[in-house]
Design an enzyme around this catalytic site. Structure first.
Site, PDB file in Angstrom:
ATOM      1  N   LYS A  90      50.574  55.353  32.410  1.00 40.74           N
ATOM      2  CA  LYS A  90      51.794  54.994  32.813  1.00 40.74           C
ATOM      3  C   LYS A  90      52.373  56.196  33.768  1.00 40.74           C
ATOM      4  O   LYS A  90      53.513  55.877  34.590  1.00 40.74           O
ATOM      5  CB  LYS A  90      52.754  55.166  31.620  1.00 40.74           C
ATOM      6  CG  LYS A  90      52.673  56.547  30.824  1.00 40.74           C
ATOM      7  CD  LYS A  90      53.781  57.448  30.904  1.00 40.74           C
ATOM      8  CE  LYS A  90      53.590  58.608  30.278  1.00 40.74           C
ATOM      9  NZ  LYS A  90      54.576  59.605  30.401  1.00 40.74           N
TER      10      LYS A  90
ATOM     11  N   ARG B 192      59.739  63.898  35.299  1.00 38.76           N
ATOM     12  CA  ARG B 192      59.044  64.567  36.421  1.00 38.76           C
ATOM     13  C   ARG B 192      58.343  63.832  37.428  1.00 38.76           C
ATOM     14  O   ARG B 192      58.103  63.963  38.479  1.00 38.76           O
ATOM     15  CB  ARG B 192      58.760  66.116  35.994  1.00 38.76           C
ATOM     16  CG  ARG B 192      57.165  65.635  35.192  1.00 38.76           C
ATOM     17  CD  ARG B 192      56.788  67.127  34.611  1.00 38.76           C
ATOM     18  NE  ARG B 192      57.411  67.501  33.811  1.00 38.76           N
ATOM     19  CZ  ARG B 192      57.058  68.529  32.702  1.00 38.76           C
ATOM     20  NH1 ARG B 192      55.815  68.992  32.951  1.00 38.76           N
ATOM     21  NH2 ARG B 192      57.997  68.861  31.778  1.00 38.76           N
TER      22      ARG B 192
ATOM     23  N   ALA C   5      61.491  65.844  26.382  1.00 35.52           N
ATOM     24  CA  ALA C   5      61.714  66.986  25.701  1.00 35.52           C
ATOM     25  C   ALA C   5      63.328  67.443  25.743  1.00 35.52           C
ATOM     26  O   ALA C   5      63.993  67.857  24.772  1.00 35.52           O
ATOM     27  CB  ALA C   5      61.141  68.189  26.252  1.00 35.52           C
TER      28      ALA C   5
ATOM     29  N   PHE D 165      58.321  70.746  26.209  1.00 29.14           N
ATOM     30  CA  PHE D 165      58.316  69.895  25.044  1.00 29.14           C
ATOM     31  C   PHE D 165      58.023  70.919  23.993  1.00 29.14           C
ATOM     32  O   PHE D 165      58.195  70.434  22.594  1.00 29.14           O
ATOM     33  CB  PHE D 165      57.107  68.734  25.544  1.00 29.14           C
ATOM     34  CG  PHE D 165      57.348  67.737  24.673  1.00 29.14           C
ATOM     35  CD1 PHE D 165      58.386  67.429  23.880  1.00 29.14           C
ATOM     36  CD2 PHE D 165      56.292  66.793  24.620  1.00 29.14           C
ATOM     37  CE1 PHE D 165      58.433  66.118  23.046  1.00 29.14           C
ATOM     38  CE2 PHE D 165      56.343  65.574  23.590  1.00 29.14           C
ATOM     39  CZ  PHE D 165      57.411  65.292  22.866  1.00 29.14           C
ATOM     40  N   GLY D 166      57.182  71.827  24.065  1.00 33.15           N
ATOM     41  CA  GLY D 166      56.432  72.832  23.155  1.00 33.15           C
ATOM     42  C   GLY D 166      57.873  73.430  22.347  1.00 33.15           C
ATOM     43  O   GLY D 166      58.001  73.423  21.148  1.00 33.15           O
TER      44      GLY D 166
ATOM     45  N   LYS E 256      49.346  64.295  28.433  1.00 39.13           N
ATOM     46  CA  LYS E 256      49.015  62.623  28.656  1.00 39.13           C
ATOM     47  C   LYS E 256      48.226  62.748  29.909  1.00 39.13           C
ATOM     48  O   LYS E 256      48.760  62.857  30.972  1.00 39.13           O
ATOM     49  CB  LYS E 256      50.258  62.019  28.774  1.00 39.13           C
ATOM     50  CG  LYS E 256      51.082  61.995  27.183  1.00 39.13           C
ATOM     51  CD  LYS E 256      52.512  61.213  27.804  1.00 39.13           C
ATOM     52  CE  LYS E 256      53.246  60.998  26.214  1.00 39.13           C
ATOM     53  NZ  LYS E 256      54.691  60.674  26.507  1.00 39.13           N
TER      54      LYS E 256
ATOM     55  N   ALA F 274      55.265  77.216  25.474  1.00 34.80           N
ATOM     56  CA  ALA F 274      56.534  77.278  25.224  1.00 34.80           C
ATOM     57  C   ALA F 274      57.332  76.854  26.495  1.00 34.80           C
ATOM     58  O   ALA F 274      58.450  77.175  26.776  1.00 34.80           O
ATOM     59  CB  ALA F 274      56.930  78.935  25.110  1.00 34.80           C
TER      60      ALA F 274
END
Length: 327
Positions: free
Chosen positions: A187, A251, A136, A11-12, A105, A8
């Protein structure tokens, strides 16, 4: 649809918000009881998705069985280095037909292999990688976003496409799973480098050069392990590179800025307060390029700055004074 989301974080929670408001049943799992309690009582997750009120049938739990069993989809919203651990923990709870999605990723730090390979070694369920240029913070505000669903099982990828497809999230499919995963991982290294340039105080010329030559490194790494070159000119290559190198939501870029300003790698990661995938990716791809003989000069210099203490400006000078060549 019945959906379990493992993690959580930002993004979640953002994806849970988008799925919950469209009449799906969403269960968010997190280790931290305080996050679970806040979601269940206040319908917010202030640390990770401020100003986002969770709508629809969404509940949170610290019980993995509750989050993973009896679901049509289980989404792993955890960092790359945690994917192996979570697959091992949830596999006993998964129904046979449950589709397992990962949004991480990076590479498996134990094997330097792609995460889908690790997942398929541990679980028997269909595995789908969901990637693309997507912060997100913007997904949580229902801003237009594009994603790519990729899998060795394209029927499963199409089901994931249908699951997330809406007027704010457009999902494509791509059967080049290798390219999708490599683009999303490398990336992060280039985004870290872009932030370093910002932190040092260099300008647009340097960043444009970095992103362009960074794309060359992404393609080299991808083709070396069997990816389709064309994939890197799409959303999970160029698209993801643009968004992570230019946005303050990134980030990796923010951590790079701090490093460019003189903070150590560990200090920068602590200030960001969340996993900086570019740091882990730098180590993994440095070791991979050494093993496979892939030319990745940016990755090489970022590794030496982060892990060997090389001076930043010396690293940039090294890149600028490499042998003359035709583009």
């Amino acid at each position: 649809m019945r959906i379990g989301i493992i993690g959580a974080g930002s993004f979640g929670t953002a994806l849970g918000f988008n799925l919950g408001k469209r009449d799906n049943q969403v269960v968010l799992w997190d280790r931290k009881q305080e996050i679970v309690d806040e979601i269940n009582t206040l319908r917010t997750n202030a640390r990770y998705t401020p100003d986002c009120l969770l709508e629809g049938d969404i509940r949170a739990t610290t019980d993995l069985h509750e989050a993973a069993s009896g679901k049509d989809f289980v989404l792993l919203a955890v960092p790359s280095h945690v994917v192996r651990e979570m697959c091992e923990k949830v596999r006993k709870f998964l129904d046979k037909e449950t589709i397992v999605i990962s949004i991480a990723k990076g590479l498996d730090p134990q094997t330097h292999g792609r995460l889908s390979v690790t997942m398929e070694e541990i679980i028997e369920n269909p595995v789908v990688i969901l990637s693309g240029p997507s912060h997100a913070e913007e997904v949580a505000k229902s801003m237009p976003t594009t994603l790519v669903a990729s899998s060795r099982n394209m029927a499963a990828a199409e089901k994931v496409q249908d699951l997330f497809f809406s007027d704010t999230i457009r999902v494509y499919t791509n059967d080049d799973l290798i390219g999708v995963e490599i683009g999303g991982a490398v990336k992060n290294i280039i985004a870290l480098a872009a932030g370093i340039l910002d932190g040092v105080g260099y300008g647009d010329n340097a960043k444009a050069a970095l992103m362009t030559r960074g794309m060359t490194e992404i393609i080299r790494a991808g083709e070396a392990v069997g990816a389709n070159r064309d994939t890197f000119y799409g959303l999970t290559g160029m698209g993801d590179l643009i968004v992570t190198c230019t946005s303050m939501h990134s980030r990796n870029r923010r951590a790079g800025i701090l490093i460019g300003q003189g903070f150590t790698m560990d200090e920068a990661a602590e200030k960001i307060g969340m996993v900086v995938e570019g740091i882990k990716a730098t180590k993994a791809f440095y070791e991979l390029k050494e093993m496979m003989g892939i030319e990745m000069p940016i990755t090489d210099q970022i590794y030496k700055v982060l892990f060997l203490g090389k001076d930043l400006k010396e690293a940039i000078k090294t890149l600028m004074l490499r042998d003359r060549k035709s583009e």
